[in-house]
Design a protein around this motif. Structure first.
Motif, PDB file in Angstrom:
ATOM      1  N   LYS A 299     -11.799   2.428  -5.098  1.00  0.00           N
ATOM      2  CA  LYS A 299     -11.628   1.009  -4.798  1.00  0.00           C
ATOM      3  C   LYS A 299     -12.714   0.502  -3.864  1.00  0.00           C
ATOM      4  O   LYS A 299     -12.918  -0.714  -3.741  1.00  0.00           O
ATOM      5  N   GLY A 300     -13.407   1.415  -3.200  1.00  0.00           N
ATOM      6  CA  GLY A 300     -14.420   1.024  -2.234  1.00  0.00           C
ATOM      7  C   GLY A 300     -13.963   1.132  -0.799  1.00  0.00           C
ATOM      8  O   GLY A 300     -14.775   1.095   0.132  1.00  0.00           O
ATOM      9  N   PHE A 301     -12.646   1.262  -0.585  1.00  0.00           N
ATOM     10  CA  PHE A 301     -12.132   1.429   0.767  1.00  0.00           C
ATOM     11  C   PHE A 301     -12.577   2.781   1.328  1.00  0.00           C
ATOM     12  O   PHE A 301     -12.681   3.773   0.598  1.00  0.00           O
ATOM     13  N   THR A 302     -12.771   2.825   2.636  1.00  0.00           N
ATOM     14  CA  THR A 302     -12.937   4.113   3.308  1.00  0.00           C
ATOM     15  C   THR A 302     -11.581   4.536   3.859  1.00  0.00           C
ATOM     16  O   THR A 302     -10.819   3.718   4.385  1.00  0.00           O
ATOM     17  N   VAL A 303     -11.282   5.823   3.713  1.00  0.00           N
ATOM     18  CA  VAL A 303      -9.954   6.356   4.041  1.00  0.00           C
ATOM     19  C   VAL A 303     -10.103   7.494   5.045  1.00  0.00           C
ATOM     20  O   VAL A 303     -10.755   8.502   4.761  1.00  0.00           O
ATOM     21  N   GLU A 304      -9.485   7.331   6.214  1.00  0.00           N
ATOM     22  CA  GLU A 304      -9.475   8.401   7.204  1.00  0.00           C
ATOM     23  C   GLU A 304      -8.341   9.368   6.893  1.00  0.00           C
ATOM     24  O   GLU A 304      -7.215   8.954   6.599  1.00  0.00           O
ATOM     25  N   ILE A 305      -8.641  10.656   6.952  1.00  0.00           N
ATOM     26  CA  ILE A 305      -7.660  11.687   6.621  1.00  0.00           C
ATOM     27  C   ILE A 305      -6.882  12.053   7.878  1.00  0.00           C
ATOM     28  O   ILE A 305      -7.446  12.573   8.853  1.00  0.00           O
ATOM     29  N   GLY A 306      -5.593  11.779   7.843  1.00  0.00           N
ATOM     30  CA  GLY A 306      -4.739  12.124   8.969  1.00  0.00           C
ATOM     31  C   GLY A 306      -4.053  13.460   8.808  1.00  0.00           C
ATOM     32  O   GLY A 306      -3.698  14.114   9.797  1.00  0.00           O
ATOM     33  N   ASN A 307      -3.893  13.918   7.549  1.00  0.00           N
ATOM     34  CA  ASN A 307      -3.202  15.180   7.291  1.00  0.00           C
ATOM     35  C   ASN A 307      -3.543  15.619   5.878  1.00  0.00           C
ATOM     36  O   ASN A 307      -3.300  14.879   4.921  1.00  0.00           O
ATOM     37  N   THR A 308      -4.090  16.811   5.726  1.00  0.00           N
ATOM     38  CA  THR A 308      -4.508  17.265   4.387  1.00  0.00           C
ATOM     39  C   THR A 308      -3.329  17.619   3.497  1.00  0.00           C
ATOM     40  O   THR A 308      -3.501  17.847   2.303  1.00  0.00           O
ATOM     41  N   ASP A 309      -2.130  17.672   4.080  1.00  0.00           N
ATOM     42  CA  ASP A 309      -0.934  17.938   3.286  1.00  0.00           C
ATOM     43  C   ASP A 309      -0.379  16.661   2.661  1.00  0.00           C
ATOM     44  O   ASP A 309       0.656  16.685   2.000  1.00  0.00           O
ATOM     45  N   ALA A 310      -1.058  15.548   2.855  1.00  0.00           N
ATOM     46  CA  ALA A 310      -0.678  14.288   2.202  1.00  0.00           C
ATOM     47  C   ALA A 310      -1.744  13.954   1.159  1.00  0.00           C
ATOM     48  O   ALA A 310      -2.292  12.854   1.133  1.00  0.00           O
ATOM     49  N   GLU A 311      -2.033  14.946   0.319  1.00  0.00           N
ATOM     50  CA  GLU A 311      -3.124  14.819  -0.647  1.00  0.00           C
ATOM     51  C   GLU A 311      -2.748  14.013  -1.885  1.00  0.00           C
ATOM     52  O   GLU A 311      -3.601  13.432  -2.550  1.00  0.00           O
ATOM     53  N   GLY A 312      -1.449  13.975  -2.190  1.00  0.00           N
ATOM     54  CA  GLY A 312      -1.027  13.339  -3.436  1.00  0.00           C
ATOM     55  C   GLY A 312      -1.398  11.871  -3.494  1.00  0.00           C
ATOM     56  O   GLY A 312      -1.852  11.368  -4.527  1.00  0.00           O
ATOM     57  N   ARG A 313      -1.226  11.164  -2.386  1.00  0.00           N
ATOM     58  CA  ARG A 313      -1.532   9.728  -2.387  1.00  0.00           C
ATOM     59  C   ARG A 313      -3.029   9.469  -2.520  1.00  0.00           C
ATOM     60  O   ARG A 313      -3.432   8.403  -2.971  1.00  0.00           O
ATOM     61  N   LEU A 314      -3.849  10.455  -2.135  1.00  0.00           N
ATOM     62  CA  LEU A 314      -5.293  10.286  -2.278  1.00  0.00           C
ATOM     63  C   LEU A 314      -5.706  10.318  -3.754  1.00  0.00           C
ATOM     64  O   LEU A 314      -6.457   9.451  -4.219  1.00  0.00           O
ATOM     65  N   VAL A 315      -5.207  11.312  -4.490  1.00  0.00           N
ATOM     66  CA  VAL A 315      -5.585  11.387  -5.907  1.00  0.00           C
ATOM     67  C   VAL A 315      -4.940  10.250  -6.700  1.00  0.00           C
ATOM     68  O   VAL A 315      -5.535   9.723  -7.640  1.00  0.00           O
ATOM     69  N   LEU A 316      -3.729   9.864  -6.303  1.00  0.00           N
ATOM     70  CA  LEU A 316      -3.080   8.731  -6.962  1.00  0.00           C
ATOM     71  C   LEU A 316      -3.853   7.437  -6.740  1.00  0.00           C
ATOM     72  O   LEU A 316      -3.932   6.585  -7.629  1.00  0.00           O
ATOM     73  N   ALA A 317      -4.427   7.281  -5.536  1.00  0.00           N
ATOM     74  CA  ALA A 317      -5.133   6.046  -5.214  1.00  0.00           C
ATOM     75  C   ALA A 317      -6.316   5.824  -6.151  1.00  0.00           C
ATOM     76  O   ALA A 317      -6.515   4.716  -6.684  1.00  0.00           O
ATOM     77  N   ASP A 318      -7.113   6.856  -6.388  1.00  0.00           N
ATOM     78  CA  ASP A 318      -8.228   6.720  -7.327  1.00  0.00           C
ATOM     79  C   ASP A 318      -7.726   6.435  -8.740  1.00  0.00           C
ATOM     80  O   ASP A 318      -8.303   5.609  -9.463  1.00  0.00           O
ATOM     81  N   ALA A 319      -6.665   7.131  -9.148  1.00  0.00           N
ATOM     82  CA  ALA A 319      -6.127   6.935 -10.503  1.00  0.00           C
ATOM     83  C   ALA A 319      -5.534   5.535 -10.659  1.00  0.00           C
ATOM     84  O   ALA A 319      -5.703   4.878 -11.702  1.00  0.00           O
ATOM     85  N   LEU A 320      -4.824   5.054  -9.642  1.00  0.00           N
ATOM     86  CA  LEU A 320      -4.264   3.710  -9.698  1.00  0.00           C
ATOM     87  C   LEU A 320      -5.360   2.654  -9.747  1.00  0.00           C
ATOM     88  O   LEU A 320      -5.234   1.641 -10.459  1.00  0.00           O
ATOM     89  N   ALA A 321      -6.425   2.868  -8.992  1.00  0.00           N
ATOM     90  CA  ALA A 321      -7.527   1.912  -9.014  1.00  0.00           C
ATOM     91  C   ALA A 321      -8.120   1.811 -10.414  1.00  0.00           C
ATOM     92  O   ALA A 321      -8.429   0.707 -10.899  1.00  0.00           O
ATOM     93  N   LEU A 322      -8.296   2.937 -11.086  1.00  0.00           N
ATOM     94  CA  LEU A 322      -8.779   2.932 -12.469  1.00  0.00           C
ATOM     95  C   LEU A 322      -7.817   2.182 -13.381  1.00  0.00           C
ATOM     96  O   LEU A 322      -8.213   1.307 -14.153  1.00  0.00           O
ATOM     97  N   ALA A 323      -6.531   2.532 -13.295  1.00  0.00           N
ATOM     98  CA  ALA A 323      -5.534   1.913 -14.175  1.00  0.00           C
ATOM     99  C   ALA A 323      -5.448   0.414 -13.939  1.00  0.00           C
ATOM    100  O   ALA A 323      -5.277  -0.373 -14.875  1.00  0.00           O
ATOM    101  N   ASP A 324      -5.575  -0.006 -12.693  1.00  0.00           N
ATOM    102  CA  ASP A 324      -5.438  -1.415 -12.336  1.00  0.00           C
ATOM    103  C   ASP A 324      -6.584  -2.262 -12.879  1.00  0.00           C
ATOM    104  O   ASP A 324      -6.413  -3.463 -13.138  1.00  0.00           O
ATOM    105  N   GLU A 325      -7.743  -1.648 -13.069  1.00  0.00           N
ATOM    106  CA  GLU A 325      -8.909  -2.392 -13.550  1.00  0.00           C
ATOM    107  C   GLU A 325      -8.676  -3.020 -14.922  1.00  0.00           C
ATOM    108  O   GLU A 325      -9.255  -4.057 -15.243  1.00  0.00           O
ATOM    109  N   GLU A 326      -7.810  -2.400 -15.708  1.00  0.00           N
ATOM    110  CA  GLU A 326      -7.531  -2.891 -17.065  1.00  0.00           C
ATOM    111  C   GLU A 326      -6.507  -4.022 -17.072  1.00  0.00           C
ATOM    112  O   GLU A 326      -6.205  -4.584 -18.125  1.00  0.00           O
ATOM    113  N   GLU A 327      -5.922  -4.335 -15.915  1.00  0.00           N
ATOM    114  CA  GLU A 327      -4.916  -5.379 -15.782  1.00  0.00           C
ATOM    115  C   GLU A 327      -3.712  -5.145 -16.725  1.00  0.00           C
ATOM    116  O   GLU A 327      -3.361  -5.992 -17.533  1.00  0.00           O
TER     117      GLU A 327
END
Length: 464
Positions: A299-327
């Motif tokens: 999405k272009g946002f910069t994301v600070e990592i607070g805990n590496t055990d919260a990885e799921g939302r990171l991979v979802l964020a990139d995937a959601l950004a892709l999916a959202d582009e198609e409206e």
């Protein structure tokens, strides 16, 4: 999968099923030999819903299965079907008139699931001989989707790595005439998925992103995004050993998305279906990302990592950004995302989050009707301040709020990556059943997808 439902022409001498109420067992008017009722009493059978007994009728010299129908408050709708699934292996003929036959068949089918990849089933299953003209197509689609999700979750990570999960998505779509691609390893950065690559790069099994579509391109767009973390060590913020025991299920969101996709394609629903799944392993090595790192997202946002055990939302964020582009008209993501959701609602009641009140009402209605429990939690915007970072656009975990509202802040983080979709909903599922229940055997579980299948049928039409 074993054939569970058969027509009368395919069964020889099936055992008749006799539905009974409590009054049939204890009252004066009985249609069976007294010895049958005496046997029932010895077995503790009183006609309650969720109970069944196989007995021999001396009057005919043949067997009969008595099925309890007398409901009490809070009786599980799948209890009657589950009772039939516990009978000894044989063919059982249902009578022409059975109350709520679809729920009975679904409860029977869901309760009959066995995971047999590593050892055969310990015993054969009973089969139901159905009344003439019974249409099992819809039930069969649902059972196939649920059992696909269960099989994937139950498969351990040594046999289900990022590649195998991506291939399972490819194989399902290709079987239904769908098309797509798997973006591998180094390509992820070049193609604009830096957080998927970062989370998965520490593993010896490279990360991937599967992106597949099916259906008429002019149809309403329904896009499903699933968290595909095949195993989660926690990364450098490593989990204790007892917290890793069920981490093979951390791809439960992807499994559920794939199960729902299987239902949609098998039923040939008039939608343009797209599935996007980041497939990664959160491992520990010299390549692992670190607490305090700052990542750039699709999405272009910069994301600070607070805990590496919260990885799921990171991979979802990139995937959601892709999916959202198609409206897309409807964007759904599913993930085994937070322990906070389990603390709030337990393992059986997944929360969902959406800013769309009409969609939330429809989901709640479908969940209740389908006996597929879901509960809406709020996207409480004041908690967005808990994700503030001093050095990046956003922190991906709650570092300012003393650990409160973990499921809500995770959903709020994801919401930053969705702008163009007509409607978006996020499900924070557990994907596992810890205690046997009717229609829900212990192990990997599909949560929410039966309700979502009904929702999509209702919104966009069901050819059946």
């Amino acid at each position: 999968m074993q054939t569970l439902f058969i027509g009368s022409a395919n069964a020889e001498n099936p055992i008749p099923v006799l539905p009974v109420l409590t009054s049939d067992v204890t009252g004066e008017e009985r249609t069976l030999h007294q010895a049958v009722w005496d046997f029932c009493r010895l077995q503790g059978f009183e006609g309650k819903a969720g109970t069944a007994v196989l007995a021999n009728d001396p009057a005919t010299g043949s067997s009969v299965a008595l099925l309890g129908l007398s409901e009490e408050p809070n009786t599980d709708p799948f209890a009657i079907g589950a009772a039939l699934a516990r009978l000894p292996a044989a063919d059982y003929a249902l009578p022409d008139a059975v109350p709520d036959l679809p729920a009975l068949l679904l409860g029977f089918g869901l309760s009959s699931y066995r995971f047999t990849r590593y050892r055969p089933a310990q015993n054969r299953l009973p089969r139901l001989v159905l009344p003439s003209g019974t249409d099992t197509g819809r039930v069969a689609h649902i059972l196939a989707g649920v059992n696909l999700a269960r099989d994937l979750i139950n498969t351990p990570a040594n046999d289900l790595g990022p590649a195998e999960l991506a291939f399972a998505i490819r194989d399902l779509f290709e079987a239904h005439g769908g098309t797509g691609e798997i973006i591998e390893a180094g390509e992820l950065v070049e193609r604009g998925f830096p957080m998927v690559h970062t989370v998965g790069r520490a593993s010896s099994r490279p990360p991937r992103l599967a992106d597949y579509s099916w259906g008429d391109e002019a149809a309403p767009k329904v896009t499903l995004v699933g968290k595909g973390v095949v195993f989660d060590t926690g990364g450098l913020d490593i989990k204790p050993s007892n917290a890793m025991l069920l981490m093979k299920k951390d791809m439960g969101g992807a499994a559920n998305v794939l199960g729902l996709a299987a239902m949609i394609m098998a039923a040939k629903l008039p939608v343009r279906l797209r599935v996007v799944v980041p497939c990664v392993e959160n491992a520990v090595s010299g390549e692992a990302f670190r607490p305090g790192d700052v990542l750039r997202s699709r999405k272009g946002f910069t994301v600070e990592i607070g805990n590496t055990d919260a990885e799921g939302r990171l991979v979802l964020a990139d995937a959601l950004a892709l999916a959202d582009e198609e409206e897309p008209d409807l964007l759904i993501d599913m993930a085994t995302l937070t322990g906070a959701a389990r603390v709030a609602l337990g393992p059986d009641l997944p929360p969902f989050f959406t800013p769309d009140d009409d969609l939330a009402e429809d989901i709640a209605m479908m969940a209740d009707a389908a006996n597929d429990p879901l509960w809406r939690l709020p996207l409480w915007q004041p908690y967005m301040k808990y994700l503030e970072s001093r050095i990046a656009d956003i922190n991906h975990v709650n570092t300012a709020g003393a650990g409160f509202a973990g499921s809500i802040t995770a959903a709020l983080f994801l919401s930053r990556f969705v702008e163009k979709a007509g409607s978006w909903v996020h499900f924070d599922i557990y994907g596992w059943v810890p205690i046997d229940k009717p229609g829900r055997p212990v192990g990997g579980e599909a949560q929410g997808i039966r309700a979502l299948f009904d929702l999509i049928c209702d919104r966009y039409g069901d050819p059946a």
